[in-house]
Design a protein around this motif. Structure first.
Motif, PDB file in Angstrom:
ATOM      1  N   ARG A  86      17.167   5.319  -4.666  1.00 19.75           N
ATOM      2  CA  ARG A  86      16.586   4.822  -5.907  1.00 19.75           C
ATOM      3  C   ARG A  86      15.972   3.440  -5.695  1.00 19.75           C
ATOM      4  NH1 ARG A  86      21.857   6.719  -9.362  1.00 19.75           N
ATOM      5  NH2 ARG A  86      21.182   8.868  -9.818  1.00 19.75           N
ATOM      6  N   SER A  87      16.695   2.609  -4.931  1.00 18.08           N
ATOM      7  CA  SER A  87      16.164   1.275  -4.641  1.00 18.08           C
ATOM      8  C   SER A  87      14.882   1.369  -3.825  1.00 18.08           C
ATOM      9  CB  SER A  87      17.213   0.456  -3.871  1.00 18.08           C
ATOM     10  OG  SER A  87      18.368   0.266  -4.643  1.00 18.08           O
ATOM     11  N   TRP A  88      14.851   2.310  -2.886  1.00 20.29           N
ATOM     12  CA  TRP A  88      13.652   2.512  -2.069  1.00 20.29           C
ATOM     13  C   TRP A  88      12.459   2.908  -2.942  1.00 20.29           C
ATOM     14  CZ3 TRP A  88      12.045   1.635   2.778  1.00 20.29           C
ATOM     15  CH2 TRP A  88      10.895   2.293   3.218  1.00 20.29           C
ATOM     16  N   GLY A  89      12.710   3.785  -3.907  1.00 17.41           N
ATOM     17  CA  GLY A  89      11.630   4.185  -4.802  1.00 17.41           C
ATOM     18  C   GLY A  89      11.085   3.017  -5.609  1.00 17.41           C
ATOM     19  N   LEU A  90      11.973   2.134  -6.059  1.00 15.71           N
ATOM     20  CA  LEU A  90      11.540   0.975  -6.845  1.00 15.71           C
ATOM     21  C   LEU A  90      10.702  -0.002  -6.022  1.00 15.71           C
ATOM     22  CD1 LEU A  90      14.753   0.218  -8.947  1.00 15.71           C
ATOM     23  CD2 LEU A  90      12.573   1.125  -9.770  1.00 15.71           C
ATOM     24  N   VAL A  91      11.205  -0.360  -4.830  1.00 15.28           N
ATOM     25  CA  VAL A  91      10.474  -1.350  -4.028  1.00 15.28           C
ATOM     26  C   VAL A  91       9.176  -0.764  -3.483  1.00 15.28           C
ATOM     27  CG1 VAL A  91      12.591  -2.598  -3.432  1.00 15.28           C
ATOM     28  CG2 VAL A  91      11.753  -0.791  -1.898  1.00 15.28           C
ATOM     29  N   SER A  92       9.166   0.550  -3.224  1.00 13.54           N
ATOM     30  CA  SER A  92       7.937   1.178  -2.741  1.00 13.54           C
ATOM     31  C   SER A  92       6.830   1.064  -3.772  1.00 13.54           C
ATOM     32  CB  SER A  92       8.183   2.658  -2.411  1.00 13.54           C
ATOM     33  OG  SER A  92       9.067   2.800  -1.323  1.00 13.54           O
ATOM     34  N   GLN A  93       7.204   1.066  -5.045  1.00  6.43           N
ATOM     35  CA  GLN A  93       6.206   0.897  -6.096  1.00  6.43           C
ATOM     36  C   GLN A  93       5.924  -0.577  -6.384  1.00  6.43           C
ATOM     37  OE1 GLN A  93       7.770   3.623  -9.337  1.00  6.43           O
ATOM     38  NE2 GLN A  93       5.662   4.339  -9.178  1.00  6.43           N
ATOM     39  N   ASP A  94       6.982  -1.380  -6.484  1.00  2.24           N
ATOM     40  CA  ASP A  94       6.802  -2.785  -6.852  1.00  2.24           C
ATOM     41  C   ASP A  94       6.047  -3.581  -5.787  1.00  2.24           C
ATOM     42  OD1 ASP A  94       8.141  -2.232  -9.156  1.00  2.24           O
ATOM     43  OD2 ASP A  94      10.048  -3.088  -8.515  1.00  2.24           O
ATOM     44  N   GLN A  97       1.956  -2.239  -5.661  1.00  4.98           N
ATOM     45  CA  GLN A  97       1.382  -1.903  -6.966  1.00  4.98           C
ATOM     46  C   GLN A  97      -0.117  -1.619  -6.879  1.00  4.98           C
ATOM     47  OE1 GLN A  97       2.349  -5.021  -9.717  1.00  4.98           O
ATOM     48  NE2 GLN A  97       4.551  -4.606  -9.662  1.00  4.98           N
ATOM     49  N   ASP A  98      -0.786  -2.254  -5.915  1.00  2.71           N
ATOM     50  CA  ASP A  98      -2.236  -2.094  -5.796  1.00  2.71           C
ATOM     51  C   ASP A  98      -2.637  -0.946  -4.876  1.00  2.71           C
ATOM     52  OD1 ASP A  98      -2.554  -4.303  -7.468  1.00  2.71           O
ATOM     53  OD2 ASP A  98      -2.513  -5.700  -5.767  1.00  2.71           O
ATOM     54  N   ASN A  99      -1.657  -0.229  -4.353  1.00  3.61           N
ATOM     55  CA  ASN A  99      -1.963   0.873  -3.427  1.00  3.61           C
ATOM     56  C   ASN A  99      -1.045   2.046  -3.748  1.00  3.61           C
ATOM     57  OD1 ASN A  99      -2.671   2.539  -1.278  1.00  3.61           O
ATOM     58  ND2 ASN A  99      -2.876   0.830   0.147  1.00  3.61           N
ATOM     59  N   SER A 100      -1.375   2.762  -4.791  1.00  7.30           N
ATOM     60  CA  SER A 100      -0.517   3.847  -5.275  1.00  7.30           C
ATOM     61  C   SER A 100      -0.398   4.990  -4.269  1.00  7.30           C
ATOM     62  CB  SER A 100      -1.049   4.381  -6.605  1.00  7.30           C
ATOM     63  OG  SER A 100      -2.382   4.863  -6.461  1.00  7.30           O
ATOM     64  N   GLU A 101      -1.437   5.212  -3.467  1.00  7.94           N
ATOM     65  CA  GLU A 101      -1.384   6.303  -2.490  1.00  7.94           C
ATOM     66  C   GLU A 101      -0.350   6.022  -1.404  1.00  7.94           C
ATOM     67  OE1 GLU A 101      -2.768   9.326  -2.374  1.00  7.94           O
ATOM     68  OE2 GLU A 101      -3.389   8.874  -4.425  1.00  7.94           O
ATOM     69  N   ILE A 102      -0.311   4.782  -0.918  1.00  8.87           N
ATOM     70  CA  ILE A 102       0.694   4.423   0.088  1.00  8.87           C
ATOM     71  C   ILE A 102       2.088   4.468  -0.521  1.00  8.87           C
ATOM     72  CG2 ILE A 102       1.569   2.575   1.568  1.00  8.87           C
ATOM     73  CD1 ILE A 102      -0.845   3.931   2.695  1.00  8.87           C
ATOM     74  N   SER A 103       2.195   3.992  -1.745  1.00  8.11           N
ATOM     75  CA  SER A 103       3.483   4.031  -2.445  1.00  8.11           C
ATOM     76  C   SER A 103       3.982   5.471  -2.564  1.00  8.11           C
ATOM     77  CB  SER A 103       3.346   3.409  -3.837  1.00  8.11           C
ATOM     78  OG  SER A 103       4.563   3.503  -4.538  1.00  8.11           O
ATOM     79  N   LYS A 104       3.085   6.369  -2.961  1.00  6.31           N
ATOM     80  CA  LYS A 104       3.453   7.788  -3.071  1.00  6.31           C
ATOM     81  C   LYS A 104       3.833   8.354  -1.710  1.00  6.31           C
ATOM     82  CE  LYS A 104       1.659  12.283  -4.548  1.00  6.31           C
ATOM     83  NZ  LYS A 104       0.526  13.022  -5.178  1.00  6.31           N
ATOM     84  N   GLU A 314      14.052  12.333  -9.696  1.00  5.40           N
ATOM     85  CA  GLU A 314      14.029  10.939 -10.134  1.00  5.40           C
ATOM     86  C   GLU A 314      12.924  10.153  -9.433  1.00  5.40           C
ATOM     87  OE1 GLU A 314      17.829   9.082  -9.785  1.00  5.40           O
ATOM     88  OE2 GLU A 314      18.875  10.670 -10.879  1.00  5.40           O
ATOM     89  N   LEU A 315      12.769  10.357  -8.144  1.00  6.22           N
ATOM     90  CA  LEU A 315      11.749   9.622  -7.401  1.00  6.22           C
ATOM     91  C   LEU A 315      10.336  10.030  -7.822  1.00  6.22           C
ATOM     92  CD1 LEU A 315      13.325   9.606  -3.803  1.00  6.22           C
ATOM     93  CD2 LEU A 315      13.238   7.728  -5.443  1.00  6.22           C
ATOM     94  N   ARG A 316      10.156  11.299  -8.071  1.00  9.53           N
ATOM     95  CA  ARG A 316       8.830  11.759  -8.489  1.00  9.53           C
ATOM     96  C   ARG A 316       8.509  11.317  -9.912  1.00  9.53           C
ATOM     97  NH1 ARG A 316       8.431  18.008  -7.018  1.00  9.53           N
ATOM     98  NH2 ARG A 316       6.374  17.698  -7.985  1.00  9.53           N
ATOM     99  N   GLU A 317       9.524  11.193 -10.759  1.00  8.33           N
ATOM    100  CA  GLU A 317       9.310  10.653 -12.098  1.00  8.33           C
ATOM    101  C   GLU A 317       8.879   9.192 -12.043  1.00  8.33           C
ATOM    102  OE1 GLU A 317      12.213  13.325 -15.005  1.00  8.33           O
ATOM    103  OE2 GLU A 317      12.957  11.467 -14.132  1.00  8.33           O
ATOM    104  N   MET A 318       9.375   8.450 -11.024  1.00  4.68           N
ATOM    105  CA  MET A 318       8.945   7.069 -10.832  1.00  4.68           C
ATOM    106  C   MET A 318       7.442   6.996 -10.567  1.00  4.68           C
ATOM    107  SD  MET A 318      11.931   5.355  -8.474  1.00  4.68           S
ATOM    108  CE  MET A 318      13.624   5.241  -9.035  1.00  4.68           C
ATOM    109  N   LEU A 319       6.918   8.058  -9.966  1.00  2.00           N
ATOM    110  CA  LEU A 319       5.481   8.114  -9.671  1.00  2.00           C
ATOM    111  C   LEU A 319       4.669   8.588 -10.865  1.00  2.00           C
ATOM    112  CD1 LEU A 319       5.693   9.736  -6.110  1.00  2.00           C
ATOM    113  CD2 LEU A 319       5.148   7.342  -6.633  1.00  2.00           C
ATOM    114  N   GLY A 320       5.360   8.917 -11.955  1.00  2.00           N
ATOM    115  CA  GLY A 320       4.660   9.373 -13.147  1.00  2.00           C
ATOM    116  C   GLY A 320       4.418  10.861 -13.181  1.00  2.00           C
ATOM    117  N   GLU A 321       5.018  11.608 -12.274  1.00  3.00           N
ATOM    118  CA  GLU A 321       4.830  13.061 -12.264  1.00  3.00           C
ATOM    119  C   GLU A 321       5.679  13.694 -13.351  1.00  3.00           C
ATOM    120  OE1 GLU A 321       5.352  14.748  -8.400  1.00  3.00           O
ATOM    121  OE2 GLU A 321       4.217  13.170  -7.394  1.00  3.00           O
TER     122      GLU A 321
END
Length: 336
Positions: A86-94, A97-104, A314-321
């Motif tokens: 869960r922490s990995w999902g948060l920091v990957s997005q935070d 923020q300017d590179n959603s493809e890499i975050s995904k 949970e991780l995919r919901e973080m991506l807005g899916e």
């Protein structure tokens, strides 16, 4: 993992029925020798059986306690995997923020790691008990997700074809996926898409995933000490065999205090009583045996498949899916 209030008596008896006929026969033979054929010397003093039963109970309790400790340790490892994921999902997005493809990509690659790890945990080991007759029959009540689809099919959902082909060639696929994550982070740092603090923080997370993977693999690949297993089985078998011989004299003396149809036949009660005691000992041992390997695909396993499915959601919901598959896969009160 069984999530009902309790196993029913029918379920439990069905699971342990393989020993029932043997235990009944073990109670019948000494009665024939003692009561029908008059071989009185086969009666064993009860004090001998009591000492053997005490030793058996002590070793049985010790072994089952160690078995439960292994299962609890496995549960703790996968709980830590969930928290860190869960922490990995948060920091990957935070941090990106300017590179959603890499975050995904980072989140999807992490889901691939969890998937590869659970598949490796479900691999069959020669010391596990899943192939025993009683477990094979009980397993008809549920299916093991890792046996329904291949690892390649699952990983194809999260990795690009070029990465997938290289990873599938590795001896340890989970390790290779984490290595891929580290290479991605290094590339991001070199391109200045993340700063040094963020790079170090995410690398520490990967190191922690390596540690948790190692702990999970250690439980999977290290069998319960065989010396405890063999002594436990020998004691239970010896106790079950000798118990009715130790009851012969005492039950025969009961004929002096009864009348009617049971006069002279009290000794036959040894069969149900010796069976019940021996069945309880052997059933407790069977419970311990099926607890010591928490990833083998049994009804009492740590539910790593369900944990993985829920974590993916949970991780995919973080991506807005949205409109994700229902990952609740309970079957007859059993989740894997």
């Amino acid at each position: 993992m069984y999530i009902g209030k309790s196993y029913t008596l029918i379920e439990f008896v069905t699971w342990t029925k393989g020993k029932i006929y043997t235990l009944l026969l073990l109670g019948f033979i000494p009665i024939c020798l003692y009561h029908i054929f008059g071989v009185k010397w086969v009666a064993i003093p009860w004090s001998v059986i009591a000492m053997l039963g005490t030793a058996t109970a002590f070793i049985l309790g010790f072994k089952n306690n160690l078995s439960y400790s292994r299962s609890l340790e496995a549960q703790n490892v996968w709980t830590a995997i969930v928290s860190n994921s869960r922490s990995w999902g948060l920091v990957s997005q935070d941090y990106l923020q300017d590179n959603s493809e890499i975050s995904k990509s980072l989140i999807y690659t992490h889901i691939a790691w969890v998937t590869a790890l659970r598949y490796s945990m479900r691999e069959s080991k020669r010391w596990e008990s899943t192939n025993k007759k009683n477990n094979v029959e009980y397993r008809k009540r549920f299916t093991i997700p890792e046996q329904q689809t291949t690892l390649e099919e699952e990983l194809a959902k999260y990795l690009v074809p070029a990465e997938l082909q290289n990873i599938l060639k590795a001896k340890n696929i989970s390790t290779q996926i984490l290595s891929l994550q580290s290479k991605t982070l290094k590339s991001l740092y070199e391109k200045q898409e993340i700063n040094v603090t963020q790079f170090v923080d995410m690398e520490k997370s990967i190191k922690e995933f390596y540690n948790l993977q190692g702990k999970s693999e250690q439980i999977k690949n290290s069998p319960f000490p065989r010396q405890y297993n063999i002594i436990n089985n020998l004691l239970i078998q010896s106790f079950s065999f000798l118990l009715p011989y130790g009851l012969l004299a005492d039950f025969n003396r009961l004929n002096e205090s009864v009348s009617g149809v049971m006069k002279g036949n009290m000794i036959w009660l040894i069969i149900p009583f010796s069976f019940l005691i021996s069945w309880l000992y052997s059933s407790i041992a069977q419970v311990g045996e099926n607890t010591e390997n928490p990833f083998e695909g049994g009804a009492n396993d740590v539910p790593i498949s369900q944990i993985s499915f829920q974590l993916e959601a949970e991780l995919r919901e973080m991506l807005g899916e949205v409109n994700l598959t229902d990952f609740n896969r309970s079957q007859n009160n059993i989740i894997l």
